[in-house]
Design an enzyme around this catalytic site. Structure first.
Site, mmCIF file in Angstrom:
data_model
loop_
_atom_site.group_PDB
_atom_site.id
_atom_site.type_symbol
_atom_site.label_atom_id
_atom_site.label_comp_id
_atom_site.label_asym_id
_atom_site.label_seq_id
_atom_site.Cartn_x
_atom_site.Cartn_y
_atom_site.Cartn_z
ATOM 1 C CD GLU A 1 4.390 -21.250 18.980
ATOM 2 O OE1 GLU A 1 4.189 -21.704 20.127
ATOM 3 O OE2 GLU A 1 5.426 -20.660 18.666
ATOM 4 C CE LYS B 1 6.390 -24.941 25.317
ATOM 5 N NZ LYS B 1 7.748 -24.854 24.952
ATOM 6 C CG HIS C 1 1.945 -25.329 22.918
ATOM 7 N ND1 HIS C 1 3.045 -24.573 22.564
ATOM 8 C CD2 HIS C 1 0.983 -24.443 23.259
ATOM 9 C CE1 HIS C 1 2.762 -23.286 22.705
ATOM 10 N NE2 HIS C 1 1.514 -23.181 23.130
ATOM 11 C CG ASN C 2 6.583 -25.454 21.130
ATOM 12 O OD1 ASN C 2 5.776 -25.314 22.036
ATOM 13 N ND2 ASN C 2 7.814 -25.002 21.206
ATOM 14 C CB SER D 1 3.890 -22.338 26.551
ATOM 15 O OG SER D 1 3.698 -21.550 25.396
#
Ligand code: NAG
Ligand code: NAG
Ligand code: NAG
Ligand code: NAG
Ligand code: NAG
Length: 482
Positions: free
Chosen positions: A190, A183, A186-187, A129
């Site tokens: 976000e 990941k 994480h997105n 990222s």
């Protein structure tokens, strides 16, 4: 001649930048791209004067690698990854390492790990990222897969990763698909962070009538405190940005959000594993609703809202309330994200390093923030912490913000300003802190019409069924006549 420390397949911008980053840190990288001219072009331009070498075939690439061979792919997620793996397998030998640094789904990484393990190859699926800049100067890296591979790639990965102080934003995440799962979360987070910022913007704009320039100043202030983060920082810049005609550009942009699907995948996993990751879910749905622009325009002239749409209290105090509502909601969102990771870890027998994950997100990536340092500390203090909301620091913070948070959500409701993420976070908070929820009635209803049985508080573990219609009603489980 085996001279390269690692090979990298895929010379789009991310791949090129990672190679240059590895070169800066003293590693010899062999570059490969299916379209061979790309390799020549890269060597003659961006990689000129570096130690980077190239290969014109996978066979040549593999021969140039030191053992155990390390091959990293940065190609389009999906069938392209499988196609390269199929071509690589016959060229590699036991103990060699294949790293997928693309945006693969964690279920694919689980499958690839398993099938390569059977062939004696070590698979690593790594979240990467930070975009193009991150790849060049320090990404956040989230590697998971075969633990045996980690000692062989650790120096390269931690070498090129973003640093916070001297600590690299990269550590081993966990087994098989754990890197790509983290990941994905994480997105999702976000998406949540971005939606929260948009709701704060919407309140300042619509309830307080502030201009983008004024709001930019508010975000500048916010970025000096608890909310200090990359997304707040870019928001302050975006709001201040003026078009060539001197008007604020942000107000000229069509309010229909796009998405590539990683937020959606997080929400789908949340449903799959039964975790109430409500804020990310609302953030995804908010984008969906925004994209119904034409329908909204039609509805806007037919469905009227409250008469009063402006806040008439103390403006400065309300801005501070919004800040606290954003902070409290953000704490809930991260707590939910970690709940999802904990549940997936249980499902897949992963040993996840939660403090390490917070550190990996602390720098280099889109959600990087000061706040993640607090999360890392919480898990360092107590590795078995069940929920972030139970950590002393976060408990104190959220309780401190509670009053302002409730005020902002209720004002938004009264003024007719949608705040799905602020609101769902507060509803979650109130649900989570309730020893008793109305689900007893749901259980009774289920037993009434479906004989699904319920558990009595007084006798845990014992499930009973009541003949509800025998005492008053005229409906029984098998006959719907009401
Ligand atoms: C090759 O490089 C181009 C960009 O120059 C990139 O779009 C493509 O994905 C790369 N393909 C592979 C499989 O290496
Ligand atoms: C996790 O471990 C348990 C007990 O060792 C086992 O029964 C289960 O199949 C494992 N699950 C997965 C997804 O590997
Ligand atoms: C750590 O967290 C667990 C689960 O939330 C809790 O039961 C335990 O008391 C905590 N330990 C300390 C030292 O705070
Ligand atoms: C429930 O109670 C009613 C009234 O006593 C009786 O007629 C009925 O057969 C009972 N149903 C069952 C499923 O036991
Ligand atoms: C059940 O049905 C009977 C006959 O239709 C009716 O007289 C009675 O009032 C009903 N009881 C209830 C509680 O609805």
């Amino acid at each position: 001649m085996a001279e390269a420390d690692i090979a990298l397949i895929g010379l789009a911008v991310m791949g090129q930048n990672l190679i240059l980053n590895m070169n800066d840190h003293g590693f010899v990288v062999c570059a490969y791209n299916r379209t061979v001219e790309k390799v020549d072009k890269f060597l003659a331009n961006e990689a000129k004067g570096t130690k980077i070498i190239g290969a014109r075939s996978l066979d040549e690439m593999v021969k140039k690698l030191k053992k155990p061979r390390r091959v990293m792919m940065l190609v389009k997620a999906g069938s392209a990854v499988d196609a390269f793996i199929d071509q690589l397998v016959p060229l590699l030998e036991k103990g060699d390492i294949i790293i997928d640094g693309g945006n693969s789904e964690y279920t694919d990484s689980r499958r690839r790990h398993k099938s390569l393990k059977e062939k004696g190859l070590l698979f690593v699926g790594s979240g990467v990222s930070g975009g193009e800049d991150g790849a060049r100067y320090g990404p956040s890296l989230m590697p998971g897969g075969e633990p045996e591979a980690w000692p062989h790639i650790k120096d390269i990965f931690q070498g090129i990763a973003a640093k916070v102080g001297s600590e690299p934003c990269c550590d081993w995440v966990g087994e098989d698909g754990a890197g790509h799962f983290v990941k994905m979360v994480h997105n999702g987070i976000e998406y949540g962070d971005m939606q929260l910022i948009c709701e704060a913007y919407s309140l300042m704009k619509d309830a307080l009538g502030m201009s983008p320039g004024e709001m930019s100043e508010v975000f500048t202030e916010w970025n000096k405190g608890e909310l200090d983060s990359f997304l707040i920082e870019i928001t302050k810049d975006i709001l201040a940005y003026k078009d060539v005609d001197g008007e604020y550009l942000v107000e000229k942009i069509k309010d229909a959000a796009g998405q590539k699907g990683t937020g959606k995948w997080t929400a789908i996993s949340a449903l799959e594993y039964g975790m109430p990751v409500t804020l990310i879910g609302e953030a995804v749905f908010a984008r969906c609703l925004s994209s119904l622009k034409d329908e909204r325009v039609t509805a806007s002239s037919q469905l009227s809202g409250p008469e009063v749409t402006k806040y008439d209290g103390d403006k400065k105090a309300f801005i501070e309330d919004i800040r606290q509502a954003l902070y409290a909601s953000k704490i809930v969102s991260y707590a939910q994200g970690f709940m999802l990771m904990r549940e997936a870890a249980k499902e897949f027998n992963w040993t996840l390093n939660y403090g390490g994950i917070a550190l990996m997100w602390r720098g280099g990536c889109i959600i990087r923030s000061r706040f993640l340092g607090n999360i890392k500390e919480a898990f360092e203090k107590n590795a078995s912490l069940r929920n972030l909301l139970l950590d002393d620091f976060f408990k104190t913070e959220i309780l401190k913000c509670q009053k302002a948070w409730r005020k902002v959500v209720s004002q938004a409701v009264l003024l007719g300003i949608p705040t799905p993420a602020f609101s769902t976070a507060l509803a979650f908070f109130d649900g989570y802190r309730s020893a008793r929820l109305p689900a007893n009635l749901i259980q009774a209803q289920r037993d009434y019409f479906g004989a699904h049985t319920y558990e009595l508080l007084a006798s845990p573990g014992k499930f009973v069924h009541t003949n509800w219609t025998g005492h008053g009603g005229n409906v029984s489980s098998s006959t719907y006549n009401a």
